[in-house]
Design a protein around this motif. Structure first.
Motif: not given
Length: 184
Positions: A145, A149, A152, A155, A157, A168
């Motif tokens: 991630n 972005d 994210h 996402g 994480l 990350v």
């Protein structure tokens, strides 16, 4: 999404080049405090022009179209996917953003999908097929991630297990880690 640290044609589908860190470049004309009136509008025009006027030759921008025909075609691909398997609810509330209120309306979205593509959205298709966030029994997955972005936030994480790990990348952009190489 294409907030890359080098000039790139990714967001323009090869039909133009955005500057390095285009979001930073777009914000630069708006960086002065206290901008008002025509100065604010001019700064906004320049900011939007980073994407819509990448060539520097357009006198006007059409916000309802992409920056080029290739971008329009690409947008249609994602629109169809959103209508068929990846329904992504978006809303605006004027309190947490600068935009007019527009609450998420699945019924209206479904009508739009039916009219444009002849399909009915399946809002839970991805969760049903791939398990949603219930990935504790999965194995051998690396989720990368980039914090530049905008996706994210959706996402993974944090590591889920020893073999389902999250990486990350603070200065990473949308699939920058798996994208083409730059000569820079």
């Amino acid at each position: 999404m294409g907030d890359y640290p080098y000039p790139s044609n990714y967001m323009l589908n090869g039909q133009g080049v955005l500057p390095a860190y285009p979001m930073r470049a777009a914000c630069q004309p708006l960086a002065q405090q206290g901008m008002m009136g025509s100065a604010l509008l001019e700064g906004l025009r320049q900011a939007v022009g980073t994407f819509y006027n990448f060539s520097g030759h357009l006198p006007c921008y059409n916000y309802s179209e992409g920056p080029n025909p290739e971008g329009e075609e690409d947008s249609n691909f994602w629109d169809y996917q959103a209508c068929t398997e990846m329904v992504m609810p978006f809303s605006r509330n004027r309190e947490d953003d600068m935009f007019w209120k527009q609450p998420w309306d699945l019924k209206a979205f479904g009508k739009q999908c039916k009219e444009q593509w002849g399909v009915t959205p399946r809002p839970y298709w991805a969760q049903i097929n791939w398990g949603g966030r219930k990935i504790g029994t999965a194995s051998n997955i690396v989720f990368s991630n980039g914090l530049l972005d905008p996706w994210h936030g959706f996402g993974v994480l944090q590591n889920v297990s020893d073999s389902v790990v999250a990486i990350v990348i603070p200065e990473g952009a949308h699939h920058l880690d798996v994208s083409h190489l730059s000569s820079r």
